[in-house]
Design a protein around this motif. Structure first.
Motif, PDB file in Angstrom:
ATOM      1  N   ARG A  31      40.148  38.790  39.727  1.00  0.00           N
ATOM      2  CA  ARG A  31      40.517  40.100  39.200  1.00  0.00           C
ATOM      3  C   ARG A  31      40.688  40.038  37.683  1.00  0.00           C
ATOM      4  O   ARG A  31      40.182  40.879  36.947  1.00  0.00           O
ATOM      5  CB  ARG A  31      41.812  40.607  39.835  1.00  0.00           C
ATOM      6  N   ILE A  32      41.368  39.008  37.211  1.00  0.00           N
ATOM      7  CA  ILE A  32      41.580  38.851  35.772  1.00  0.00           C
ATOM      8  C   ILE A  32      40.261  38.544  35.071  1.00  0.00           C
ATOM      9  O   ILE A  32      39.971  39.089  34.004  1.00  0.00           O
ATOM     10  CB  ILE A  32      42.618  37.741  35.506  1.00  0.00           C
ATOM     11  N   TYR A  33      39.456  37.678  35.656  1.00  0.00           N
ATOM     12  CA  TYR A  33      38.183  37.271  35.055  1.00  0.00           C
ATOM     13  C   TYR A  33      37.250  38.467  34.864  1.00  0.00           C
ATOM     14  O   TYR A  33      36.538  38.554  33.866  1.00  0.00           O
ATOM     15  CB  TYR A  33      37.518  36.215  35.938  1.00  0.00           C
ATOM     16  N   TYR A  34      37.242  39.394  35.816  1.00  0.00           N
ATOM     17  CA  TYR A  34      36.347  40.534  35.754  1.00  0.00           C
ATOM     18  C   TYR A  34      37.027  41.815  35.270  1.00  0.00           C
ATOM     19  O   TYR A  34      36.460  42.896  35.391  1.00  0.00           O
ATOM     20  CB  TYR A  34      35.694  40.780  37.120  1.00  0.00           C
ATOM     21  N   ASP A  35      38.213  41.730  34.705  1.00  0.00           N
ATOM     22  CA  ASP A  35      38.916  42.899  34.197  1.00  0.00           C
ATOM     23  C   ASP A  35      38.232  43.381  32.913  1.00  0.00           C
ATOM     24  O   ASP A  35      38.174  42.647  31.921  1.00  0.00           O
ATOM     25  CB  ASP A  35      40.377  42.544  33.919  1.00  0.00           C
ATOM     26  N   PRO A  36      37.693  44.609  32.904  1.00  0.00           N
ATOM     27  CA  PRO A  36      36.982  45.097  31.720  1.00  0.00           C
ATOM     28  C   PRO A  36      37.825  45.079  30.446  1.00  0.00           C
ATOM     29  O   PRO A  36      37.304  44.774  29.368  1.00  0.00           O
ATOM     30  CB  PRO A  36      36.593  46.529  32.094  1.00  0.00           C
ATOM     31  N   ASP A  65      26.588  37.268  25.209  1.00  0.00           N
ATOM     32  CA  ASP A  65      25.766  37.531  26.392  1.00  0.00           C
ATOM     33  C   ASP A  65      26.538  37.244  27.674  1.00  0.00           C
ATOM     34  O   ASP A  65      26.463  38.014  28.641  1.00  0.00           O
ATOM     35  CB  ASP A  65      24.482  36.700  26.355  1.00  0.00           C
ATOM     36  N   GLU A  66      27.282  36.136  27.703  1.00  0.00           N
ATOM     37  CA  GLU A  66      28.081  35.798  28.885  1.00  0.00           C
ATOM     38  C   GLU A  66      29.122  36.879  29.164  1.00  0.00           C
ATOM     39  O   GLU A  66      29.312  37.299  30.311  1.00  0.00           O
ATOM     40  CB  GLU A  66      28.769  34.449  28.685  1.00  0.00           C
ATOM     41  N   LEU A  67      29.804  37.310  28.109  1.00  0.00           N
ATOM     42  CA  LEU A  67      30.845  38.331  28.281  1.00  0.00           C
ATOM     43  C   LEU A  67      30.241  39.668  28.716  1.00  0.00           C
ATOM     44  O   LEU A  67      30.811  40.354  29.574  1.00  0.00           O
ATOM     45  CB  LEU A  67      31.640  38.496  26.986  1.00  0.00           C
ATOM     46  N   LEU A  68      29.108  40.030  28.154  1.00  0.00           N
ATOM     47  CA  LEU A  68      28.473  41.293  28.547  1.00  0.00           C
ATOM     48  C   LEU A  68      27.977  41.240  29.984  1.00  0.00           C
ATOM     49  O   LEU A  68      28.036  42.254  30.697  1.00  0.00           O
ATOM     50  CB  LEU A  68      27.337  41.632  27.577  1.00  0.00           C
ATOM     51  N   ASP A  69      27.512  40.073  30.432  1.00  0.00           N
ATOM     52  CA  ASP A  69      27.133  39.918  31.841  1.00  0.00           C
ATOM     53  C   ASP A  69      28.342  40.112  32.750  1.00  0.00           C
ATOM     54  O   ASP A  69      28.253  40.776  33.784  1.00  0.00           O
ATOM     55  CB  ASP A  69      26.509  38.545  32.091  1.00  0.00           C
ATOM     56  N   ARG A  70      29.482  39.513  32.360  1.00  0.00           N
ATOM     57  CA  ARG A  70      30.717  39.694  33.136  1.00  0.00           C
ATOM     58  C   ARG A  70      31.126  41.153  33.164  1.00  0.00           C
ATOM     59  O   ARG A  70      31.540  41.673  34.203  1.00  0.00           O
ATOM     60  CB  ARG A  70      31.859  38.870  32.539  1.00  0.00           C
ATOM     61  N   LEU A  71      31.024  41.832  32.013  1.00  0.00           N
ATOM     62  CA  LEU A  71      31.414  43.235  31.940  1.00  0.00           C
ATOM     63  C   LEU A  71      30.519  44.090  32.830  1.00  0.00           C
ATOM     64  O   LEU A  71      30.997  44.970  33.545  1.00  0.00           O
ATOM     65  CB  LEU A  71      31.356  43.720  30.487  1.00  0.00           C
ATOM     66  N   GLU A  72      29.235  43.797  32.822  1.00  0.00           N
ATOM     67  CA  GLU A  72      28.307  44.544  33.676  1.00  0.00           C
ATOM     68  C   GLU A  72      28.645  44.332  35.149  1.00  0.00           C
ATOM     69  O   GLU A  72      28.661  45.278  35.937  1.00  0.00           O
ATOM     70  CB  GLU A  72      26.877  44.110  33.396  1.00  0.00           C
ATOM     71  N   THR A  73      28.935  43.096  35.520  1.00  0.00           N
ATOM     72  CA  THR A  73      29.323  42.797  36.904  1.00  0.00           C
ATOM     73  C   THR A  73      30.589  43.555  37.273  1.00  0.00           C
ATOM     74  O   THR A  73      30.686  44.131  38.356  1.00  0.00           O
ATOM     75  CB  THR A  73      29.531  41.282  37.088  1.00  0.00           C
ATOM     76  N   ALA A  74      31.553  43.569  36.366  1.00  0.00           N
ATOM     77  CA  ALA A  74      32.819  44.259  36.626  1.00  0.00           C
ATOM     78  C   ALA A  74      32.605  45.756  36.793  1.00  0.00           C
ATOM     79  O   ALA A  74      33.198  46.383  37.678  1.00  0.00           O
ATOM     80  CB  ALA A  74      33.797  43.998  35.487  1.00  0.00           C
ATOM     81  N   MET A  75      31.754  46.331  35.968  1.00  0.00           N
ATOM     82  CA  MET A  75      31.530  47.774  36.038  1.00  0.00           C
ATOM     83  C   MET A  75      30.780  48.161  37.314  1.00  0.00           C
ATOM     84  O   MET A  75      31.022  49.228  37.867  1.00  0.00           O
ATOM     85  CB  MET A  75      30.753  48.239  34.815  1.00  0.00           C
ATOM     86  N   HIS A  76      29.897  47.289  37.786  1.00  0.00           N
ATOM     87  CA  HIS A  76      29.150  47.590  39.006  1.00  0.00           C
ATOM     88  C   HIS A  76      29.957  47.338  40.266  1.00  0.00           C
ATOM     89  O   HIS A  76      29.666  47.918  41.301  1.00  0.00           O
ATOM     90  CB  HIS A  76      27.839  46.798  39.063  1.00  0.00           C
ATOM     91  N   SER A  77      30.964  46.474  40.185  1.00  0.00           N
ATOM     92  CA  SER A  77      31.744  46.169  41.389  1.00  0.00           C
ATOM     93  C   SER A  77      32.659  47.322  41.754  1.00  0.00           C
ATOM     94  O   SER A  77      32.978  47.522  42.914  1.00  0.00           O
ATOM     95  CB  SER A  77      32.555  44.891  41.197  1.00  0.00           C
ATOM     96  N   GLY A  78      33.133  48.069  40.750  1.00  0.00           N
ATOM     97  CA  GLY A  78      34.001  49.207  41.023  1.00  0.00           C
ATOM     98  C   GLY A  78      35.394  48.833  41.461  1.00  0.00           C
ATOM     99  O   GLY A  78      36.173  49.690  41.860  1.00  0.00           O
TER     100      GLY A  78
END
Length: 87
Positions: A31-36, A65-78
């Protein structure tokens, strides 16, 4: 479960409790890792490091790039709200 099965499984209670605790820690870490909000804060710190000359442009690009990939994953997970508090 019935009383008998609970009595039979009683010696395994510490193992079951330990597994539950590990699952809870893992869930919170994800949860913390993928927190936008946390990812955006890391992006801001990364930019500050670049401006201060602490990292190279190549390092900045790689980590961004790594952080933006994480952010994209977080935004798609909902699963997160984006306010720094997760769910």
């Amino acid at each position: 479960m019935g009383l008998i099965s609970e009595l039979v499984l009683l010696p395994f209670a510490p193992v079951r409790g330990g597994a539950w605790a590990i699952r809870q820690v893992l869930r919170e870490a994800e949860r913390i890792y993928y927190d936008p909000a946390a990812i955006r804060a890391e992006l801001a710190r990364l930019e500050e490091q670049l401006m201060a000359g602490e990292i190279t442009e190549e390092e900045f690009d790689r980590r961004e790039d790594e952080l933006l990939d994480r952010l994209e994953t977080a935004m798609h997970s909902g699963d997160t709200t984006g306010n720094g508090r997760g769910r």
